[in-house]
Design a protein around this motif. Sequence first.
Motif, PDB file in Angstrom:
ATOM      1  N   HIS A 136     -81.780 -23.347  24.378  1.00 40.45           N
ATOM      2  CA  HIS A 136     -80.612 -22.936  23.587  1.00 40.45           C
ATOM      3  C   HIS A 136     -79.356 -23.370  24.323  1.00 40.45           C
ATOM      4  N   GLU A 243     -85.424 -14.909  21.766  1.00 40.09           N
ATOM      5  CA  GLU A 243     -86.532 -14.946  20.796  1.00 40.09           C
ATOM      6  C   GLU A 243     -86.871 -13.566  20.239  1.00 40.09           C
ATOM      7  N   TYR A 245     -84.699 -11.422  19.390  1.00 43.88           N
ATOM      8  CA  TYR A 245     -83.726 -11.155  18.325  1.00 43.88           C
ATOM      9  C   TYR A 245     -83.819 -12.172  17.193  1.00 43.88           C
ATOM     10  N   GLN A 246     -84.286 -13.375  17.552  1.00 44.38           N
ATOM     11  CA  GLN A 246     -84.280 -14.493  16.617  1.00 44.38           C
ATOM     12  C   GLN A 246     -85.670 -15.139  16.660  1.00 44.38           C
ATOM     13  N   THR A 247     -86.555 -14.708  15.766  1.00 47.14           N
ATOM     14  CA  THR A 247     -87.929 -15.225  15.784  1.00 47.14           C
ATOM     15  C   THR A 247     -87.938 -16.733  15.567  1.00 47.14           C
ATOM     16  N   LYS A 255     -92.130 -18.532  10.475  1.00 45.35           N
ATOM     17  CA  LYS A 255     -91.633 -17.902  11.695  1.00 45.35           C
ATOM     18  C   LYS A 255     -92.827 -17.273  12.408  1.00 45.35           C
TER      19      LYS A 255
END
Length: 288
Positions: A136, A243, A245-247, A255
Amino acid sequence: MASKCVKFLLSLLRAVPVIFVTTIVVWSYYAYTIQLCLFNVENLAEKILYLIFYHLILFFFSWSFWVTVFTPVAVPPFEYNLSSSDVVTRELLGSTAERKKIINNFGKSLGVQCRLVTGDVRFCEKCNAIKPDRAHHCSVCGKCILKLDHHCPWVNNCVCFSNYKFFLLFLVYGLLYCLYIFSTSFKYFIIFWEVGVASTISSNMGNLHVVFLFFISAMFFISITVLLSYHVYLVVLNRSTIESYQTPMFANGLKDEHAFNLGYKANFYEIFGKNPKLWFLPVFSRLD
Ligand SMILES: [Zn+2]
Ligand SMILES: [Zn+2]
């Protein structure tokens, strides 16, 4: 020149939490060794034992902390950078749809599995590069980071692929440091309490340090316990904070929050390696 000054001031500002942690540790060293051990602990054997174990924990705690702070972040390999390919750069001058197609093909050729919700390969506009799986962009560091967990202001660094083990050990030794100070100063705090904290302090101002030491170690113990428990949960599931929080989304359009989960043992080995002798040392021992 002005932007250089702003950058320098920002880097100074970002170092403040690290300076704060260092100051607290230096003060706790004075309060524990001088005010508690030297002036309050009367039994010589107890005094020596307290000091030996204290220095041992402090050594591992400081080592883990500094290694977490100064380990360079892991950045994607050069091949992920679009501008590295002359052909691609030339083709990028085309339409948006054409550009998207080139990026997707380039990403697929690199074998990346993670996707955006639109199904496109993840691309960083700021770095002009394909984002490898689990990578990220960190806006503080200004670059894409491999297996980024989060940017931690307390260590003024990204917690990521290259220093996650060191960060976990920093929490473990930090917890041990607080627990040790809390439990060994408890007896003396009770003595002060029974006599009356106010009269104890007025008879010897140095005792104020011991009282503070007791409360601050308890306070940090509670907050580190919460943070470490959460990271143990993440290690067991092989998941990063981002990850959780954000699959992550994959090439099949689904997902999957368990995509990187290899089982708790393999997940642990991935970060700590297979040699138990290195598990408790802040040295690189993870499986690549
Ligand atoms: Zn980036
Ligand atoms: Zn960062």
